[in-house]
Design an enzyme around this catalytic site. Structure first.
Site, PDB file in Angstrom:
ATOM      1  N   MET A   1      -7.735   2.361  -5.233  1.00 26.69           N
ATOM      2  CA  MET A   1      -8.737   1.356  -4.859  1.00 26.69           C
ATOM      3  C   MET A   1      -8.344   0.646  -3.575  1.00 26.69           C
ATOM      4  SD  MET A   1     -11.710   0.332  -5.768  1.00 26.69           S
ATOM      5  CE  MET A   1     -11.886   0.725  -7.512  1.00 26.69           C
ATOM      6  N   LYS A   2      -7.046   0.418  -3.378  1.00 28.78           N
ATOM      7  CA  LYS A   2      -6.610  -0.174  -2.106  1.00 28.78           C
ATOM      8  C   LYS A   2      -6.944   0.776  -0.964  1.00 28.78           C
ATOM      9  CE  LYS A   2      -4.631  -3.075   0.729  1.00 28.78           C
ATOM     10  NZ  LYS A   2      -3.209  -3.415   0.723  1.00 28.78           N
ATOM     11  N   GLY A   3      -6.843   2.088  -1.214  1.00 31.24           N
ATOM     12  CA  GLY A   3      -7.247   3.059  -0.197  1.00 31.24           C
ATOM     13  C   GLY A   3      -8.717   2.923   0.161  1.00 31.24           C
TER      14      GLY A   3
ATOM     15  N   THR B   1       0.850  -1.191   0.000  1.00 25.52           N
ATOM     16  CA  THR B   1       0.000   0.000   0.000  1.00 25.52           C
ATOM     17  C   THR B   1       0.882   1.235   0.000  1.00 25.52           C
ATOM     18  OG1 THR B   1      -1.633  -1.220   1.296  1.00 25.52           O
ATOM     19  CG2 THR B   1      -1.909   1.169   1.163  1.00 25.52           C
TER      20      THR B   1
ATOM     21  N   GLN C   1      -8.951  -0.097   2.389  1.00 22.32           N
ATOM     22  CA  GLN C   1      -8.434   0.113   3.738  1.00 22.32           C
ATOM     23  C   GLN C   1      -9.349   1.028   4.548  1.00 22.32           C
ATOM     24  OE1 GLN C   1      -6.661  -2.440   3.181  1.00 22.32           O
ATOM     25  NE2 GLN C   1      -4.861  -1.760   4.332  1.00 22.32           N
TER      26      GLN C   1
END
Length: 291
Positions: A173-175, A97, A178
């Site tokens: 998108m990972k944000g 990340t 998370q």
């Protein structure tokens, strides 16, 4: 028959070690590097070739995977260790990340060298890495993703590779992932802390609102009842990634800022994603006079 490219993995923690071992088992020549010699020894027993240092790994690899402990660590290694040694047509895939806007700027420097840096952060933890069932959020061109796909299939499986858009969109998108996890946990913990601090039982809440007592809050409540509330993650360590990214893009994340500021008042005496952090639950249940 075309030979498979050599894959170098930088960072041999829970995730990176599983990547390198699975790649070696799938017939990819696999090279690994980590600052801890014992990590190198462990993967060497599974067919992974230890690199002397990052320079050695870059020289021996066609495709490089990174699995480092923080955005800061990745950006430093990528810019100061990989970039000066990168060759034209080499591909670097970041699986951790990282701040999206910073990733985009760094990717341009790789473009200038004729190489490619793409973001493919993963979700699924150690179990997912070992069993090749990771959700992968991919950012970059369609052509580059197709080049990376055989490697991504080995580390995470074929069914959960999502192309999110151009470079940096995978990190964005990972944000989302998370923040979703952080705020779901934070919301449930705050509800449960209010109930506990006012003398209500969690069983009463479930009895009165059975339809809204879904599996996620039930699991959080179960951990609280077992005394493990302090270990429930609100992604404290990564929250500044998203507020920093928002500031660079000229928008605000007020709830993310408030959650981080609240937790920052506490001691770094609990674990959030296996690293020292202040506990949201602990701060919620401390007497107000002690905060």
């Amino acid at each position: 028959m075309t030979s498979k490219p050599t894959i170098g993995v930088i960072g041999l923690g829970d995730m990176g070690a599983a990547y390198s071992i699975n790649l070696a088992a799938s017939g990819f020549p696999s090279v690994g590097f980590d600052l801890q010699p014992e990590k190198l020894e462990q993967v060497a027993q599974k067919g992974v070739t230890p690199a002397k240092d990052i320079a050695d790994l870059v020289e021996k690899s066609d495709i490089i995977l990174t699995s480092l402990p923080s955005s800061k660590a990745f950006l430093s290694v990528a810019e100061n260790e990989i970039l000066p040694r990168i060759r034209p047509n080499q591909l670097v895939i970041e699986t951790g990340t990282t701040v999206s806007s910073a990733f985009i700027e760094l990717s341009k420097k790789f473009d200038e060298r004729g190489a490619t840096l793409i973001d493919c952060p993963v979700s699924g933890g150690k179990y997912g890495a070992e069993n090749r069932c990771l959700k992968i959020f991919a950012g970059g061109s369609v052509q580059t993703l197709e080049k990376a796909r055989p490697v991504l299939v080995v580390i995470g499986g074929d069914g959960m590779i999502y192309h999110c858009g151009e470079t940096g969109s995978g990190q964005a998108m990972k944000g989302v992932n998370q923040l979703k996890m952080a705020f779901e946990n934070a919301m449930y913990l705050e509800i449960l802390a209010y109930a506990q601090n006012t003398g209500l039982s969690l069983e009463q809440i479930e009895e009165i609102w059975p339809d809204s007592w879904d599996d996620r809050i039930r699991n959080v409540a179960a951990e609280v009842l077992k005394g493990n509330g302090s270990n429930i993650s609100v992604k404290f360590r990564e929250l500044p990634y998203f507020t920093d990214d928002a500031a660079k893009r000229s928008f605000q994340l007020p709830m993310t800022t408030a959650l981080h500021e609240f937790c920052s008042k506490g001691e770094y005496s609990f674990f959030d994603d296996h690293r020292d952090a202040p506990s949201f639950w602990h701060e919620l249940t401390r007497p107000a006079s002690n905060t």
